[in-house]
Scaffold this motif. Structure first.
Motif, PDB file in Angstrom:
ATOM      1  N   SER A  59     -12.220 -11.980  -2.770  1.00 14.88           N
ATOM      2  CA  SER A  59     -12.274 -10.678  -1.962  1.00 14.88           C
ATOM      3  C   SER A  59     -13.049 -10.911  -0.565  1.00 14.88           C
ATOM      4  O   SER A  59     -13.915 -12.058  -0.731  1.00 14.88           O
ATOM      5  CB  SER A  59     -13.147  -9.495  -2.944  1.00 14.88           C
ATOM      6  OG  SER A  59     -14.393  -9.912  -2.971  1.00 14.88           O
ATOM      7  N   SER A  61     -15.630  -9.216   0.049  1.00 15.43           N
ATOM      8  CA  SER A  61     -17.015  -9.048  -0.367  1.00 15.43           C
ATOM      9  C   SER A  61     -17.656 -10.414  -0.943  1.00 15.43           C
ATOM     10  O   SER A  61     -18.603 -10.756  -0.744  1.00 15.43           O
ATOM     11  CB  SER A  61     -17.092  -8.133  -1.415  1.00 15.43           C
ATOM     12  OG  SER A  61     -16.500  -6.826  -1.059  1.00 15.43           O
ATOM     13  N   THR A  85     -20.790   0.101   9.390  1.00 16.84           N
ATOM     14  CA  THR A  85     -19.914  -0.782   8.857  1.00 16.84           C
ATOM     15  C   THR A  85     -19.718  -0.347   7.372  1.00 16.84           C
ATOM     16  O   THR A  85     -20.207   0.632   6.840  1.00 16.84           O
ATOM     17  CB  THR A  85     -20.389  -2.289   8.835  1.00 16.84           C
ATOM     18  OG1 THR A  85     -19.397  -3.051   8.140  1.00 16.84           O
ATOM     19  CG2 THR A  85     -21.751  -2.435   8.042  1.00 16.84           C
ATOM     20  N   PHE A  86     -18.726  -1.116   6.608  1.00 13.84           N
ATOM     21  CA  PHE A  86     -18.294  -0.824   5.346  1.00 13.84           C
ATOM     22  C   PHE A  86     -19.399  -1.388   4.578  1.00 13.84           C
ATOM     23  O   PHE A  86     -20.140  -2.332   4.850  1.00 13.84           O
ATOM     24  CB  PHE A  86     -17.116  -1.286   4.970  1.00 13.84           C
ATOM     25  CG  PHE A  86     -16.766  -1.426   3.537  1.00 13.84           C
ATOM     26  CD1 PHE A  86     -16.609  -0.185   2.882  1.00 13.84           C
ATOM     27  CD2 PHE A  86     -16.360  -2.243   2.709  1.00 13.84           C
ATOM     28  CE1 PHE A  86     -16.284   0.190   1.509  1.00 13.84           C
ATOM     29  CE2 PHE A  86     -16.035  -2.382   1.375  1.00 13.84           C
ATOM     30  CZ  PHE A  86     -16.245  -1.006   0.707  1.00 13.84           C
ATOM     31  N   ALA A  88     -19.773  -3.238   1.846  1.00 19.18           N
ATOM     32  CA  ALA A  88     -19.885  -4.716   1.553  1.00 19.18           C
ATOM     33  C   ALA A  88     -20.739  -5.637   2.390  1.00 19.18           C
ATOM     34  O   ALA A  88     -21.418  -6.372   1.815  1.00 19.18           O
ATOM     35  CB  ALA A  88     -18.309  -5.152   1.635  1.00 19.18           C
ATOM     36  N   VAL A 131     -20.403  -7.715  12.575  1.00 23.78           N
ATOM     37  CA  VAL A 131     -19.122  -7.197  12.195  1.00 23.78           C
ATOM     38  C   VAL A 131     -18.090  -6.878  13.202  1.00 23.78           C
ATOM     39  O   VAL A 131     -18.684  -6.123  14.248  1.00 23.78           O
ATOM     40  CB  VAL A 131     -19.379  -5.796  11.105  1.00 23.78           C
ATOM     41  CG1 VAL A 131     -18.157  -5.492  10.656  1.00 23.78           C
ATOM     42  CG2 VAL A 131     -20.402  -6.281  10.153  1.00 23.78           C
ATOM     43  N   PHE A 183      -7.520  -7.145   1.381  1.00 20.98           N
ATOM     44  CA  PHE A 183      -7.434  -5.624   0.495  1.00 20.98           C
ATOM     45  C   PHE A 183      -6.306  -5.150   1.400  1.00 20.98           C
ATOM     46  O   PHE A 183      -5.900  -5.366   2.459  1.00 20.98           O
ATOM     47  CB  PHE A 183      -8.774  -5.114   0.970  1.00 20.98           C
ATOM     48  CG  PHE A 183      -8.858  -3.433   0.099  1.00 20.98           C
ATOM     49  CD1 PHE A 183      -9.199  -3.509  -1.078  1.00 20.98           C
ATOM     50  CD2 PHE A 183      -8.425  -2.484   1.088  1.00 20.98           C
ATOM     51  CE1 PHE A 183      -9.152  -2.122  -1.696  1.00 20.98           C
ATOM     52  CE2 PHE A 183      -8.579  -1.083   0.319  1.00 20.98           C
ATOM     53  CZ  PHE A 183      -8.961  -1.073  -1.007  1.00 20.98           C
ATOM     54  N   LYS A 186      -5.930  -3.993   4.767  1.00 29.43           N
ATOM     55  CA  LYS A 186      -6.230  -4.656   5.928  1.00 29.43           C
ATOM     56  C   LYS A 186      -5.015  -5.118   6.620  1.00 29.43           C
ATOM     57  O   LYS A 186      -3.942  -5.110   6.162  1.00 29.43           O
ATOM     58  CB  LYS A 186      -7.352  -5.892   5.465  1.00 29.43           C
ATOM     59  CG  LYS A 186      -8.237  -5.640   4.831  1.00 29.43           C
ATOM     60  CD  LYS A 186      -9.427  -4.759   5.612  1.00 29.43           C
ATOM     61  CE  LYS A 186     -10.382  -3.853   4.745  1.00 29.43           C
ATOM     62  NZ  LYS A 186     -11.645  -4.446   4.330  1.00 29.43           N
ATOM     63  N   GLY A 194      -8.206  -9.846  -2.315  1.00 34.67           N
ATOM     64  CA  GLY A 194      -8.225 -11.483  -2.202  1.00 34.67           C
ATOM     65  C   GLY A 194      -9.238 -11.402  -1.067  1.00 34.67           C
ATOM     66  O   GLY A 194      -9.458 -10.504  -0.115  1.00 34.67           O
ATOM     67  N   TYR A 314     -17.405   5.537   9.408  1.00 35.74           N
ATOM     68  CA  TYR A 314     -18.025   5.727   8.403  1.00 35.74           C
ATOM     69  C   TYR A 314     -18.766   7.103   8.413  1.00 35.74           C
ATOM     70  O   TYR A 314     -19.839   6.797   9.516  1.00 35.74           O
ATOM     71  CB  TYR A 314     -18.826   4.496   8.000  1.00 35.74           C
ATOM     72  CG  TYR A 314     -17.763   3.524   7.587  1.00 35.74           C
ATOM     73  CD1 TYR A 314     -16.977   3.209   6.437  1.00 35.74           C
ATOM     74  CD2 TYR A 314     -17.463   2.524   8.664  1.00 35.74           C
ATOM     75  CE1 TYR A 314     -16.057   2.128   6.019  1.00 35.74           C
ATOM     76  CE2 TYR A 314     -16.652   1.317   8.322  1.00 35.74           C
ATOM     77  CZ  TYR A 314     -15.957   1.366   7.273  1.00 35.74           C
ATOM     78  OH  TYR A 314     -15.079   0.256   7.374  1.00 35.74           O
TER      79      TYR A 314
HETATM   80  C1  PLP Z   1     -12.746  -4.577   3.775  1.00 39.86           C
HETATM   81  C2  PLP Z   1     -14.278  -5.173   4.270  1.00 39.86           C
HETATM   82  C3  PLP Z   1     -15.058  -5.646   3.496  1.00 39.86           C
HETATM   83  C4  PLP Z   1     -14.841  -6.134   2.088  1.00 39.86           C
HETATM   84  O1  PLP Z   1     -13.608  -6.455   1.700  1.00 39.86           O
HETATM   85  P1  PLP Z   1     -13.195  -6.366   0.393  1.00 39.86           P
HETATM   86  O2  PLP Z   1     -11.852  -7.431   0.289  1.00 39.86           O
HETATM   87  O3  PLP Z   1     -12.651  -5.058  -0.138  1.00 39.86           O
HETATM   88  O4  PLP Z   1     -14.091  -7.036  -0.732  1.00 39.86           O
HETATM   89  C5  PLP Z   1     -16.228  -6.080   4.159  1.00 39.86           C
HETATM   90  N1  PLP Z   1     -16.503  -5.613   5.338  1.00 39.86           N
HETATM   91  C6  PLP Z   1     -15.748  -5.104   6.185  1.00 39.86           C
HETATM   92  C7  PLP Z   1     -15.965  -4.785   7.433  1.00 39.86           C
HETATM   93  C8  PLP Z   1     -14.438  -4.575   5.399  1.00 39.86           C
HETATM   94  O5  PLP Z   1     -13.732  -3.785   6.302  1.00 39.86           O
END
Ligand code: PLP
Length: 373
Positions: A59, A61, A85-86, A88, A131, A183, A186, A194, A314
């Protein structure tokens, strides 16, 4: 009319026979872990991004987590990143019991404000994690310069920015490692989770390849402490098919963005909403088309009533998340992020969006602003 935020079914339907063919091939072979599809995808993507090495992982992450593990980030270490940011991006830092130290973003691009970076560096700073939010690269020249001055490695969160270019260099080719997500939402999405790590450094690549298989070079002999984080053969096979369309899909996202810009102008909406700002030297790949307005919540509700998908990426800055209370941050600490969180709204921008749908979205936004005048 109905305009979803994202329409993966249309994309799937158009290339279904090609996808099903490779899925059946992998199933016939019954080799599901790593293997030739993963290796070929890694080569293709390394070449695409202009790096020596690419390593498929489970993934985005995990791509970030493994990048930090490869740096041997320890409890109490600090990693500089953004609060907008997200989750993760920072969750992986916390998982290693290191501390996310936030740097505010720029109001126009929503990426790390490089002018505020140097002041945040301490002897504990072990990595900088910018990011490339929404599909546009952060200010990598300035970030890399600060990083080089202090000898601190850079990990790029390029999960939303596959194919984005900044001054001739692709996202993922600036840092010690670049982290990508497949994901489904994306720009290059798998049939599940992945991810991928890119790097120019063969020693880093070698360690990451070991770390994704519990640090073992040969079975049951473990050189490093790693984890199970592999890209499935099925996902790699699907991604190889989809990759052939990535440039075309990106061009369509950019064309949709251009149509939005033209229509927002024609409808006289530029004073009501702020459109995405593309920094000079950047090519935006529009994983999201994110506008700003002080009437955000009302507009979002109105669009939902009119069957137009939209989303707030977000709504809660990371420094104000419940789970980060112990970090000791307060409201007001990152004003640009906090203001953005109140104003941003992402609109449909996916490649299969058609012109009449875009017109409907902009007309509806016009109606909304006429009604609140
Ligand atoms: C989608 C995303 C992630 C994490 O990706 P996953 O494949 O969902 O674990 C991390 N950072 C950002 C900015 C993202 O958009």
């Amino acid at each position: 009319m109905n305009v979803p935020l994202l329409d993966l079914k249309t994309q799937y339907t158009r290339i279904q026979p090609e996808l099903m063919k490779v899925v059946e091939e992998v199933c016939a072979q019954q080799n599901f872990i790593l293997g030739a599809h993963v290796e070929q995808l890694e080569q293709t993507l390394a070449q695409f991004m202009g790096v020596e090495h690419a390593i498929g992982v489970a993934s985005g992450s995990d791509a970030l987590l493994l990048s930090l593990m490869e740096l041997d980030i320890q409890p109490g270490d600090e990693v500089l990143t953004v609060p907008f940011t997200f989750f993760a991006s920072t969750g992986v830092i916390s998982r290693l019991h290191a501390r996310p130290v936030f740097v505010d973003v720029c109001a126009d691009t929503f990426t790390l404000d490089s002018l505020q970076l140097a002041d945040k560096i301490t002897p504990r700073t072990k990595a900088i994690l910018p990011v490339h939010l929404f599909g546009q690269c952060a200010d990598m020249e300035a970030i890399n310069e600060v990083a080089a001055t202090h000898g601190i490695p850079v990990i790029e969160d390029a999960c939303q920015a596959i194919g984005a270019v900044r001054n001739g260099i692709k996202a993922g080719a600036f840092g010690r490692t670049g982290c990508f997500s497949f994901f489904p939402s994306k720009n290059l999405g798998a049939f599940g989770d992945g991810g991928l790590i890119t790097t120019h450094d063969s020693q880093v690549a070698e360690r990451l390849r070991l770390m994704r298989v519990h640090g073992s070079r040969s079975e049951y002999h473990h050189h490093l402490i790693g984890m199970n984080s592999r890209l499935d053969a099925l996902q790699a096979a699907v991604l190889r098919v989809k990759f052939q369309y990535l440039d075309d899909w990106t061009t369509k996202r950019q064309a949709n963005a251009a149509t939005f810009r033209r229509l927002f102008q024609e409808y006289g909406l530029e004073e009501r909403v702020t459109l995405p700002v593309v920094e000079q030297g950047n090519t935006h790949v529009y994983n999201q088309f994110t506008i700003r307005t002080c009437k955000r919540d009302e507009l979002s509700g109105y669009l939902i009533e009119k069957n137009i998908g939209n989303r707030i990426y977000y709504p809660v800055p990371l420094h104000l998340q419940e789970c980060y209370k112990t970090l000791g941050y307060q409201k007001g600490d990152f004003p640009v992020t906090e203001h953005a969180a109140q104003e941003v709204l992402s609109l449909p921008i996916y490649p299969e969006l058609n012109p009449s749908q875009i017109i409907y979205v902009v007309e509806t936004i016009k109606q909304f602003f006429d009604s609140v005048k």
